[in-house]
Design a protein around this motif. Sequence first.
Motif, short mmCIF file in Angstrom:
data_model
loop_
_atom_site.label_atom_id
_atom_site.label_comp_id
_atom_site.label_asym_id
_atom_site.label_seq_id
_atom_site.Cartn_x
_atom_site.Cartn_y
_atom_site.Cartn_z
N PRO A 15 73.69 54.32 55.22
CA PRO A 15 72.64 53.78 56.02
C PRO A 15 72.94 52.22 56.27
O PRO A 15 73.16 51.81 55.15
CB PRO A 15 71.19 54.25 55.39
N CYS B 99 65.65 53.38 57.06
CA CYS B 99 67.14 52.93 57.17
C CYS B 99 67.65 53.67 58.67
O CYS B 99 67.02 54.67 59.01
CB CYS B 99 67.75 52.78 56.12
N HIS B 100 68.89 53.27 58.90
CA HIS B 100 69.59 54.14 59.98
C HIS B 100 71.00 54.57 60.01
O HIS B 100 71.58 53.38 59.42
CB HIS B 100 69.14 53.47 61.31
N SER B 101 71.37 54.93 60.85
CA SER B 101 72.90 55.29 60.88
C SER B 101 73.21 56.09 62.13
O SER B 101 72.31 56.82 62.53
CB SER B 101 73.52 56.28 59.69
N SER C 186 66.05 60.49 50.97
CA SER C 186 66.71 60.35 49.52
C SER C 186 65.82 60.98 48.62
O SER C 186 64.75 61.11 48.79
CB SER C 186 67.29 59.06 49.58
N ASP D 49 64.50 56.56 50.46
CA ASP D 49 65.20 55.97 51.84
C ASP D 49 65.14 57.03 52.77
O ASP D 49 65.45 58.23 52.67
CB ASP D 49 66.72 55.55 51.59
N CYS E 220 66.03 57.83 56.40
CA CYS E 220 67.32 57.40 57.23
C CYS E 220 67.20 58.36 58.73
O CYS E 220 67.15 59.53 58.74
CB CYS E 220 68.62 57.75 56.58
N THR F 75 70.25 55.24 64.63
CA THR F 75 70.05 53.98 65.04
C THR F 75 69.20 53.85 66.30
O THR F 75 68.40 52.84 66.40
CB THR F 75 71.52 53.35 65.17
N LEU G 281 70.72 50.59 49.31
CA LEU G 281 70.43 51.90 49.80
C LEU G 281 71.55 52.82 49.47
O LEU G 281 72.75 52.36 49.28
CB LEU G 281 70.62 51.56 51.30
N HIS H 160 73.64 59.08 51.95
CA HIS H 160 73.26 60.40 52.32
C HIS H 160 74.20 61.29 52.58
O HIS H 160 75.30 61.07 53.03
CB HIS H 160 72.15 60.27 53.69
#
Length: 258
Positions: free
Chosen positions: A5, A33-35, A68, A85, A87, A90, A137, A140
């Motif tokens: 992330p 957080c992001h992805s 997480s 976390d 995630c 985005t 972070l 994942h």
Amino acid sequence: MEVQPEPGFVIKTHNKKNVEGFTEGLKIFINICHSGKVPAPPLATDEEIRKAIEADDNATYKVPLSLSVPRTDLDKAGKTCIVFDACVNTNAIIKATKDGDYKLFLIELALEWVEEQYKLELSREFSLPKMRAKGKLVKHFIRRPERPSISELDSSVLPPTKSKTTTTTKKTLPKPDYEIRKEPKGVENATYILIDIKLPDIENMNDAMVDIEKDKVIFKIPKKYALDLKLPILIDTEEGTAEFNRETRILTLKLTIL
């Protein structure tokens, strides 16, 4: 699938009841957080998103979230705290930076996920520290849906048959009208490319599928429309938004130019 992330923002709160491994009053940090690898929220109208934000019983809009396992850390005073976390895709983070209500929606979603998974009761008197992440972070691991297996027939146990040639005709779906423009207008090095896809007979995006690649966009509504659009410029697949205007019946994709 392994996902690393990117930092977004941090929620700071505390636990309100004693649970095994989590004492009452224990500080809890949740990294939002992001992805781009996390499944994106479904395409939806502003009205459908608003229903989810307001916790309407008829809301169908959902944001996929990967949580997480908890890990220990230290706060500023050197006392033990717990970090999670959360995630998301985005696109959800991008929307949260522009819409305060949507950001609160993501915060409540993360709090509820932690409570549900670990039987905690988290205070809604939270703060947002001026940091993008608490600690490092963690990766994942998102499970991809397994492909259905293909069973093979043993031809030795089948009765002989005459060969027969069959021809199947694949129906081509109509291509929707669309327009492409850059933003800001009149600027040589534009930041975004906007694609307006006109869908006059579509009321919502429940069945829509959008796949963004660096040099093309693939859009499809089963049994209705299909568009494989080659882009005139490379775009960032990690960023972008999609909004459907129910009044004009236009889907607008806003993509960041590399």
